[in-house]
Design a protein around this motif. Structure first.
Motif, PDB file in Angstrom:
ATOM      1  N   SER B  44       0.827  -1.051  -0.151  1.00 42.91           N
ATOM      2  CA  SER B  44      -0.092  -0.051   0.147  1.00 42.91           C
ATOM      3  C   SER B  44       0.809   1.336   0.229  1.00 42.91           C
ATOM      4  N   THR B  45       2.435   0.965   0.678  1.00 42.43           N
ATOM      5  CA  THR B  45       2.757   2.365   0.477  1.00 42.43           C
ATOM      6  C   THR B  45       3.429   2.865  -1.023  1.00 42.43           C
ATOM      7  N   THR B  46       4.009   1.631  -1.380  1.00 41.50           N
ATOM      8  CA  THR B  46       3.993   1.857  -2.898  1.00 41.50           C
ATOM      9  C   THR B  46       3.267   2.799  -3.902  1.00 41.50           C
ATOM     10  N   GLN B  47       1.562   1.937  -3.511  1.00 39.55           N
ATOM     11  CA  GLN B  47       0.526   2.663  -3.778  1.00 39.55           C
ATOM     12  C   GLN B  47       0.419   3.928  -3.772  1.00 39.55           C
ATOM     13  N   LYS B  48       0.864   4.232  -2.951  1.00 36.52           N
ATOM     14  CA  LYS B  48       0.517   5.238  -2.013  1.00 36.52           C
ATOM     15  C   LYS B  48       1.355   6.482  -2.799  1.00 36.52           C
ATOM     16  N   ILE B  49       2.996   6.162  -2.478  1.00 34.72           N
ATOM     17  CA  ILE B  49       3.855   6.867  -3.245  1.00 34.72           C
ATOM     18  C   ILE B  49       3.709   7.136  -5.307  1.00 34.72           C
ATOM     19  N   PHE B 157      -5.447   1.377 -10.474  1.00 31.08           N
ATOM     20  CA  PHE B 157      -4.110   1.051  -9.705  1.00 31.08           C
ATOM     21  C   PHE B 157      -5.737   0.680  -8.817  1.00 31.08           C
ATOM     22  N   LEU B 158      -5.064  -1.275  -8.720  1.00 37.37           N
ATOM     23  CA  LEU B 158      -6.580  -1.315  -7.923  1.00 37.37           C
ATOM     24  C   LEU B 158      -5.733  -2.595  -7.305  1.00 37.37           C
ATOM     25  N   ASP B 159      -6.648  -2.040  -5.655  1.00 36.48           N
ATOM     26  CA  ASP B 159      -6.150  -3.067  -4.742  1.00 36.48           C
ATOM     27  C   ASP B 159      -7.084  -4.081  -3.915  1.00 36.48           C
ATOM     28  N   GLU B 160      -7.192  -4.992  -3.683  1.00 37.55           N
ATOM     29  CA  GLU B 160      -7.773  -6.014  -3.705  1.00 37.55           C
ATOM     30  C   GLU B 160      -9.077  -6.212  -4.233  1.00 37.55           C
ATOM     31  N   PRO B 161      -8.929  -5.925  -5.972  1.00 35.92           N
ATOM     32  CA  PRO B 161     -10.308  -5.842  -6.769  1.00 35.92           C
ATOM     33  C   PRO B 161     -11.537  -7.102  -6.960  1.00 35.92           C
ATOM     34  N   THR B 162     -11.085  -8.281  -6.387  1.00 36.32           N
ATOM     35  CA  THR B 162     -11.773  -9.190  -6.018  1.00 36.32           C
ATOM     36  C   THR B 162     -12.668  -9.094  -4.414  1.00 36.32           C
ATOM     37  N   SER B 163     -12.270  -8.437  -3.780  1.00 36.19           N
ATOM     38  CA  SER B 163     -12.333  -8.928  -2.162  1.00 36.19           C
ATOM     39  C   SER B 163     -13.834  -9.190  -2.002  1.00 36.19           C
ATOM     40  N   GLY B 164     -14.159  -9.181  -1.434  1.00 38.41           N
ATOM     41  CA  GLY B 164     -15.797  -9.347  -0.859  1.00 38.41           C
ATOM     42  C   GLY B 164     -16.638  -9.450  -2.308  1.00 38.41           C
ATOM     43  N   LEU B 165     -15.838 -10.332  -3.044  1.00 43.18           N
ATOM     44  CA  LEU B 165     -17.486 -10.797  -4.374  1.00 43.18           C
ATOM     45  C   LEU B 165     -17.460 -12.429  -3.942  1.00 43.18           C
ATOM     46  N   ASP B 166     -18.408 -12.611  -4.232  1.00 43.22           N
ATOM     47  CA  ASP B 166     -18.870 -13.715  -4.645  1.00 43.22           C
ATOM     48  C   ASP B 166     -17.646 -14.746  -5.913  1.00 43.22           C
TER      49      ASP B 166
END
Lengths: 330, 285
Positions: B44-49, B157-166
């Motif tokens: 996440s740090t890398t993505q935020k930079i 930029f996609l952070d955990e795109p499939t989280s929470g999906l069936d």
């Protein structure tokens, strides 16, 4: 501009969803009713009655406002009936005051008034410091207090509540990656609350003080309202960004309400004297507003520079906290 | 062309608490690049930079061929789309109102049609006008994905795109990400979902403790860390048997005595196995 309009629209919607507008209207109605049908009526105190017993007629120049009595018994009965009244026994040729004691300050005031009636054309004239009737004075005083309370307490709470809502939904983080200047997110809220406070101040002044009296004092009142509004809104933003949740904020709100506003009201409106109050920033802001209502505003560059410096410091703090919130983990 | 170029990237939140220890990687234009690591590894740090949220890094970082120091302008944010790990939306607004609000910050000619986009994401039509607070996590994730794609970004930029999906939602999201690749969009995918990385990414980087410990295509990583053996299950004289063989032994066919081959398993490690081999810890730790 398109982005700023969208931010304004969104903030208006958040304010509407938080019932901010109907609440402000209810407060305006309540304050107006209180000023017109409550405060002004029960603050309408009759002037002190002064009774003179002067069997030898030594007080020939006495005012016609004095009530002459024929005996000390008659004067005692009058004082017993009206404990605020003052009696003057001039039976020996020298005026002696008789009154039921209250606080030292009020007793002195009553005594000075009674003695002044013995010599209405004397050289010791009271200095005229204003041309307000007692009703005008009461209206201006209470309208000023209510406006200060509304902006300092209710407005401050309103802006913080909206930001807490956005914070809890996490949407502040989304704005970090939108193509807008990040300052606009804060500025749109400040502008809206400033506009609301100015409209509130305008209506409350017109309804509380009266249209005829309000016209001349409105420019200064609106200027002071703008300064107070910006300071309180920025304080609300900083608190909402700094504190974790609304519960913590409630504590900060109490601290500000009790320790910041209470001494200011006490010193400005009662006989309480606090030497350190001159170091209290809210005292100067409150007095700025009060002076505006009584049209006693003297150009004070230091005061305005202090307000602007305060606004600049608070805005810088809000920006810093906003950046920190955008970087925060989910 | 290199879409992202990172050289010796370092970052510290506090003095003495270094989060990134000199990362080096590049992401090519049109590539799906997976950034894999457990929580607290520095993803996440890398993505935020890269997205300009965090300032004050060390090393050299360039995006769209420009040094990052001057790149985080409004034009830059018009070219990127970001999907956060959690679906951040205005809870009292509907999906359509949320998307209309977020779209108002982009030039009109760059925007996708909100209704079409939600349709593509198989968003339930009954909920279009209902407030987000009444949505399931999967539906919120769909609206968030729509927000990220709304402006036709060149870099996603996609952070955990499939989280929470069936499972069907996850398949849909992978298909949408594939379609973005076909359009030429560069995707920087941060995840600890091995399946997503394996199925979608052209290359993956393993990050652990603020260091990149491996970077290659998923196929190469698995091959390099494979034991090169296969497991054969067979029947011989009425009995079921198993035999582990070197891959080279299979070149001439199955030469040991058997009546019937039941199955042949390559024994190739999964990406998670490879990750554990490199870091000594699992992705979900």
């Amino acid at each position: 501009m398109k982005g700023f309009r969208a931010l304004l629209k969104k903030d208006v919607w958040l304010m509407a969803a938080g019932k901010f507008f109907p609440m402000s209207l209810v407060f305006l109605i309540l304050y107006t009713l209180y000023v017109n049908f409550g405060y002004v009526r029960f603050m309408e105190e009759p002037i002190y009655q002064v009774y003179l017993y002067d069997p030898q007629g030594t007080q020939g120049d006495a005012s016609r406002l004095l009530h002459r009595v024929d005996s000390l018994e008659e004067m005692d009965a009058a004082l017993l009936h009206d404990a605020n009244a003052v009696g003057i026994d001039a039976s020996t040729g020298e005026a002696q005051l008789i009154l039921y004691g209250r606080t030292e300050e009020i007793d002195r005031h009553r005594a000075d008034y009674a003695l002044s009636l013995l010599e209405p054309s004397g050289s010791e004239r009271a200095k005229v410091i204003g041309s307000n009737t007692p009703e005008q004075k009461a209206r201006k005083e209470i309208t000023c207090e209510l406006l200060f309370f509304e902006i300092a307490a209710v407005g401050f709470l309103g802006i913080a509540a909206i930001l807490f809502k956005e914070k809890s939904m996490g949407v502040i983080r989304v704005h970090a990656v939108l193509p807008i200047q990040k300052n606009l997110f804060l500025l749109s809220k400040l502008l809206l609350f400033l506009l609301c406070d100015l409209i509130f101040a305008l209506l409350l002044t017109l309804l509380g003080v009266g249209v005829r009296d309000a016209v001349s004092l409105l420019p200064q009142v609106l200027l002071q309202t703008a300064l107070l509004s910006l300071i309180m809104a920025l304080t609300g933003l900083v608190c909402a960004l700094l504190l974790k949740d609304f519960r913590q904020f409630t504590l900060a709100y109490l601290v500000i309400a009790i320790f910041a506003a209470t001494p200011v009201f006490l010193v400005a409106n009662t006989a309480v004297k606090l030497d350190w109050i001159r170091f209290h920033p809210f005292y100067h802001i409150y007095m700025g507003l009060k002076n505006a209502y009584f049209e006693m505003q003297e150009a004070n560059i230091g005061y305005y520079l202090g307000c602007l410096a305060g606004i600049a410091v608070l805005f810088a703090a809000a920006r810093y906290m906003f950046g920190r919130e955008m970087r925060r983990e989910g | 062309m290199k879409m992202i170029n990172v050289k010796d990237l370092t970052f510290s939140y506090k003095k003495g608490k270094q989060a990134l220890h000199g990362l080096n990687f590049t992401v090519n234009d049109g590539e799906i690049f997976g950034f894999l690591g457990p929580n607290g590894s520095g993803k996440s740090t890398t993505q935020k930079i890269l997205t300009g949220i965090l300032k004050g890094h060390g090393g050299e970082v360039s995006l769209f061929g420009q040094d990052i120091a001057g790149v985080h302008t409004q034009e830059f944010f018009q070219k990127i789309g970001v999907l956060f790990e959690f679906p951040y939306l205005y809870a009292n607004l509907s999906a359509v109102d949320n998307l209309n609000y977020f779209s108002s910050f982009y030039p009109r000619n760059q925007l996708r049609n909100v209704d079409e986009l939600l349709d593509e994401l198989e968003f339930k039509k009954d909920f279009l006008k209902k407030p987000v607070s009444s949505y399931s996590k999967g539906m919120r994730q769909r609206v968030s994905m729509a927000r990220a794609l709304l402006s036709n970004p060149k870099l996603l930029f996609l952070d955990e795109p499939t989280s929470g999906l069936d499972p069907s939602g996850a398949v849909l999201f992978r298909r949408i990400i594939e379609e973005e690749r076909k359009k030429g969009t560069t995707v920087f995918l941060t995840t600890h979902n091995m399946q997503d990385a394996d199925l979608l990414c052209d290359r993956v980087a393993f990050i652990a403790g603020g260091n990149i410990v491996a970077l290659d295509t998923p196929g190469h990583l698995k091959e390099q860390n494979s034991s090169q053996s296969i497991l054969v299950s067979y029947l011989y004289r009425g009995k079921r048997k198993e035999r582990t063989m070197e891959l080279s032994e299979m070149e001439g066919g199955v030469r040991f005595p058997h009546d019937e081959i039941l199955s042949i398993h390559s024994g190739e490690p999964t990406l998670e196995d490879v990750f554990i081999q490199y870091t000594g810890r699992g992705l979900s730790e």
